[in-house]
Scaffold this motif. Structure first.
Motif, PDB file in Angstrom:
ATOM      1  N   SER A 106      15.460 -15.733 -19.174  1.00  0.00           N
ATOM      2  CA  SER A 106      15.819 -14.796 -18.107  1.00  0.00           C
ATOM      3  C   SER A 106      16.773 -13.739 -18.648  1.00  0.00           C
ATOM      4  O   SER A 106      17.390 -13.924 -19.690  1.00  0.00           O
ATOM      5  CB  SER A 106      16.508 -15.536 -16.965  1.00  0.00           C
ATOM      6  OG  SER A 106      15.623 -16.440 -16.364  1.00  0.00           O
ATOM      7  N   GLU A 107      16.881 -12.670 -17.920  1.00  0.00           N
ATOM      8  CA  GLU A 107      17.824 -11.616 -18.263  1.00  0.00           C
ATOM      9  C   GLU A 107      18.527 -11.205 -16.985  1.00  0.00           C
ATOM     10  O   GLU A 107      17.965 -11.278 -15.895  1.00  0.00           O
ATOM     11  CB  GLU A 107      17.091 -10.422 -18.865  1.00  0.00           C
ATOM     12  CG  GLU A 107      17.986  -9.249 -19.148  1.00  0.00           C
ATOM     13  CD  GLU A 107      17.798  -8.683 -20.538  1.00  0.00           C
ATOM     14  OE1 GLU A 107      18.694  -7.949 -20.959  1.00  0.00           O
ATOM     15  OE2 GLU A 107      16.781  -8.957 -21.178  1.00  0.00           O
ATOM     16  N   VAL A 108      19.751 -10.746 -17.114  1.00  0.00           N
ATOM     17  CA  VAL A 108      20.494 -10.238 -15.963  1.00  0.00           C
ATOM     18  C   VAL A 108      20.629  -8.729 -16.133  1.00  0.00           C
ATOM     19  O   VAL A 108      21.323  -8.255 -17.028  1.00  0.00           O
ATOM     20  CB  VAL A 108      21.880 -10.900 -15.826  1.00  0.00           C
ATOM     21  CG1 VAL A 108      22.637 -10.288 -14.654  1.00  0.00           C
ATOM     22  CG2 VAL A 108      21.746 -12.407 -15.644  1.00  0.00           C
ATOM     23  N   ALA A 109      19.909  -7.985 -15.291  1.00  0.00           N
ATOM     24  CA  ALA A 109      20.018  -6.527 -15.294  1.00  0.00           C
ATOM     25  C   ALA A 109      21.270  -6.150 -14.518  1.00  0.00           C
ATOM     26  O   ALA A 109      21.516  -6.655 -13.424  1.00  0.00           O
ATOM     27  CB  ALA A 109      18.785  -5.911 -14.639  1.00  0.00           C
ATOM     28  N   GLN A 110      22.093  -5.280 -15.113  1.00  0.00           N
ATOM     29  CA  GLN A 110      23.349  -4.870 -14.502  1.00  0.00           C
ATOM     30  C   GLN A 110      23.324  -3.373 -14.228  1.00  0.00           C
ATOM     31  O   GLN A 110      22.945  -2.593 -15.098  1.00  0.00           O
ATOM     32  CB  GLN A 110      24.521  -5.207 -15.424  1.00  0.00           C
ATOM     33  CG  GLN A 110      24.627  -6.676 -15.730  1.00  0.00           C
ATOM     34  CD  GLN A 110      25.732  -6.994 -16.723  1.00  0.00           C
ATOM     35  OE1 GLN A 110      26.534  -6.147 -17.082  1.00  0.00           O
ATOM     36  NE2 GLN A 110      25.782  -8.236 -17.159  1.00  0.00           N
ATOM     37  N   HIS A 169      21.060  -8.332 -11.131  1.00  0.00           N
ATOM     38  CA  HIS A 169      19.870  -9.065 -10.680  1.00  0.00           C
ATOM     39  C   HIS A 169      19.358  -9.904 -11.833  1.00  0.00           C
ATOM     40  O   HIS A 169      19.067  -9.379 -12.913  1.00  0.00           O
ATOM     41  CB  HIS A 169      18.785  -8.082 -10.233  1.00  0.00           C
ATOM     42  CG  HIS A 169      17.521  -8.759  -9.813  1.00  0.00           C
ATOM     43  ND1 HIS A 169      17.338  -9.262  -8.551  1.00  0.00           N
ATOM     44  CD2 HIS A 169      16.380  -9.014 -10.494  1.00  0.00           C
ATOM     45  CE1 HIS A 169      16.130  -9.804  -8.475  1.00  0.00           C
ATOM     46  NE2 HIS A 169      15.529  -9.664  -9.644  1.00  0.00           N
ATOM     47  N   LYS A 170      19.229 -11.225 -11.612  1.00  0.00           N
ATOM     48  CA  LYS A 170      18.679 -12.112 -12.630  1.00  0.00           C
ATOM     49  C   LYS A 170      17.163 -12.156 -12.484  1.00  0.00           C
ATOM     50  O   LYS A 170      16.633 -12.397 -11.404  1.00  0.00           O
ATOM     51  CB  LYS A 170      19.255 -13.519 -12.489  1.00  0.00           C
ATOM     52  CG  LYS A 170      18.804 -14.454 -13.582  1.00  0.00           C
ATOM     53  CD  LYS A 170      19.480 -15.803 -13.465  1.00  0.00           C
ATOM     54  CE  LYS A 170      19.043 -16.722 -14.593  1.00  0.00           C
ATOM     55  NZ  LYS A 170      19.704 -18.026 -14.516  1.00  0.00           N
ATOM     56  N   THR A 171      16.489 -11.927 -13.588  1.00  0.00           N
ATOM     57  CA  THR A 171      15.026 -11.945 -13.569  1.00  0.00           C
ATOM     58  C   THR A 171      14.527 -13.384 -13.606  1.00  0.00           C
ATOM     59  O   THR A 171      15.255 -14.293 -14.011  1.00  0.00           O
ATOM     60  CB  THR A 171      14.445 -11.207 -14.787  1.00  0.00           C
ATOM     61  OG1 THR A 171      14.736 -11.961 -15.963  1.00  0.00           O
ATOM     62  CG2 THR A 171      14.982  -9.802 -14.900  1.00  0.00           C
ATOM     63  N   PRO A 172      13.267 -13.587 -13.232  1.00  0.00           N
ATOM     64  CA  PRO A 172      12.668 -14.911 -13.464  1.00  0.00           C
ATOM     65  C   PRO A 172      12.486 -15.092 -14.973  1.00  0.00           C
ATOM     66  O   PRO A 172      12.651 -14.143 -15.746  1.00  0.00           O
ATOM     67  CB  PRO A 172      11.322 -14.820 -12.739  1.00  0.00           C
ATOM     68  CG  PRO A 172      11.035 -13.374 -12.607  1.00  0.00           C
ATOM     69  CD  PRO A 172      12.351 -12.667 -12.574  1.00  0.00           C
ATOM     70  N   VAL A 179      21.665   1.190 -16.427  1.00  0.00           N
ATOM     71  CA  VAL A 179      21.217  -0.194 -16.253  1.00  0.00           C
ATOM     72  C   VAL A 179      21.008  -0.801 -17.627  1.00  0.00           C
ATOM     73  O   VAL A 179      20.420  -0.177 -18.515  1.00  0.00           O
ATOM     74  CB  VAL A 179      19.901  -0.266 -15.448  1.00  0.00           C
ATOM     75  CG1 VAL A 179      19.412  -1.700 -15.340  1.00  0.00           C
ATOM     76  CG2 VAL A 179      20.081   0.345 -14.064  1.00  0.00           C
ATOM     77  N   GLY A 180      21.502  -2.020 -17.796  1.00  0.00           N
ATOM     78  CA  GLY A 180      21.332  -2.725 -19.059  1.00  0.00           C
ATOM     79  C   GLY A 180      21.671  -4.187 -18.905  1.00  0.00           C
ATOM     80  O   GLY A 180      21.977  -4.660 -17.805  1.00  0.00           O
ATOM     81  N   SER A 181      21.650  -4.890 -20.026  1.00  0.00           N
ATOM     82  CA  SER A 181      21.979  -6.311 -19.986  1.00  0.00           C
ATOM     83  C   SER A 181      23.483  -6.541 -20.085  1.00  0.00           C
ATOM     84  O   SER A 181      23.959  -7.644 -19.846  1.00  0.00           O
ATOM     85  CB  SER A 181      21.255  -7.053 -21.107  1.00  0.00           C
ATOM     86  OG  SER A 181      21.693  -6.578 -22.360  1.00  0.00           O
ATOM     87  N   SER A 182      24.242  -5.488 -20.437  1.00  0.00           N
ATOM     88  CA  SER A 182      25.704  -5.545 -20.473  1.00  0.00           C
ATOM     89  C   SER A 182      26.216  -4.112 -20.540  1.00  0.00           C
ATOM     90  O   SER A 182      25.437  -3.172 -20.694  1.00  0.00           O
ATOM     91  CB  SER A 182      26.203  -6.332 -21.686  1.00  0.00           C
ATOM     92  OG  SER A 182      26.070  -5.560 -22.868  1.00  0.00           O
ATOM     93  N   SER A 183      27.528  -3.943 -20.458  1.00  0.00           N
ATOM     94  CA  SER A 183      28.097  -2.590 -20.515  1.00  0.00           C
ATOM     95  C   SER A 183      27.939  -1.980 -21.904  1.00  0.00           C
ATOM     96  O   SER A 183      28.099  -0.773 -22.070  1.00  0.00           O
ATOM     97  CB  SER A 183      29.575  -2.621 -20.121  1.00  0.00           C
ATOM     98  OG  SER A 183      30.308  -3.406 -21.042  1.00  0.00           O
ATOM     99  N   ARG A 184      27.609  -2.792 -22.886  1.00  0.00           N
ATOM    100  CA  ARG A 184      27.409  -2.291 -24.256  1.00  0.00           C
ATOM    101  C   ARG A 184      25.931  -2.180 -24.635  1.00  0.00           C
ATOM    102  O   ARG A 184      25.609  -1.832 -25.764  1.00  0.00           O
ATOM    103  CB  ARG A 184      28.126  -3.194 -25.250  1.00  0.00           C
ATOM    104  CG  ARG A 184      29.620  -3.165 -25.067  1.00  0.00           C
ATOM    105  CD  ARG A 184      30.293  -4.106 -26.038  1.00  0.00           C
ATOM    106  NE  ARG A 184      31.710  -4.160 -25.765  1.00  0.00           N
ATOM    107  CZ  ARG A 184      32.639  -3.695 -26.581  1.00  0.00           C
ATOM    108  NH1 ARG A 184      32.289  -3.135 -27.713  1.00  0.00           N
ATOM    109  NH2 ARG A 184      33.904  -3.785 -26.265  1.00  0.00           N
ATOM    110  N   ASP A 185      25.053  -2.497 -23.709  1.00  0.00           N
ATOM    111  CA  ASP A 185      23.617  -2.469 -23.981  1.00  0.00           C
ATOM    112  C   ASP A 185      22.889  -1.772 -22.833  1.00  0.00           C
ATOM    113  O   ASP A 185      22.163  -2.395 -22.071  1.00  0.00           O
ATOM    114  CB  ASP A 185      23.084  -3.897 -24.179  1.00  0.00           C
ATOM    115  CG  ASP A 185      21.597  -3.927 -24.515  1.00  0.00           C
ATOM    116  OD1 ASP A 185      21.063  -2.895 -24.968  1.00  0.00           O
ATOM    117  OD2 ASP A 185      20.972  -4.975 -24.316  1.00  0.00           O
TER     118      ASP A 185
END
Length: 101
Positions: free
Chosen positions: A3-7, A27-30, A70-76
């Motif tokens: 899973s990934e968490v889109a921020q 939002h956490k993806t399936p 939007v990313g997986s973190s503030s650095r990505d």
């Protein structure tokens, strides 16, 4: 699979005394297989794009040009865009191609 968490991060107009980017949603993806994609949608409430006014002791709506990332973190950060008066400028796209860095 994983899973990934889109921020969702929002940058307020430069006139506001705010940090460069504020986390405003996630939002956490399936579980996804490598290369698989999942569309995520975010909505912002008026309060999430407001600023606290200590003199008025109340939230006030902020106007101007906002940046969205939007990313997986503030650095990505992977998608970047912006809006002004509820209109997207430009539509969300890859950060590098949009010139958002």
């Amino acid at each position: 699979a994983g899973s990934e968490v889109a921020q969702l991060y929002v940058g307020f107009p430069v006139e506001e005394d705010k940090p460069v980017l504020l986390l405003r949603g996630f939002h956490k993806t399936p579980a996804l297989e490598p290369g698989e994609e999942h569309e995520v949608q975010f909505s912002l409430t008026p309060r999430q794009i407001s600023s606290w006014d200590p003199r008025q002791r109340n939230w006030r709506q902020v106007s101007g040009k906002f940046v969205t990332k939007v990313g997986s973190s503030s650095r990505d950060m992977r998608l970047c865009g912006g809006f002004q008066d509820d209109v997207a400028i430009p539509p969300m796209g890859p950060c590098v191609k949009q010139g958002w860095g």
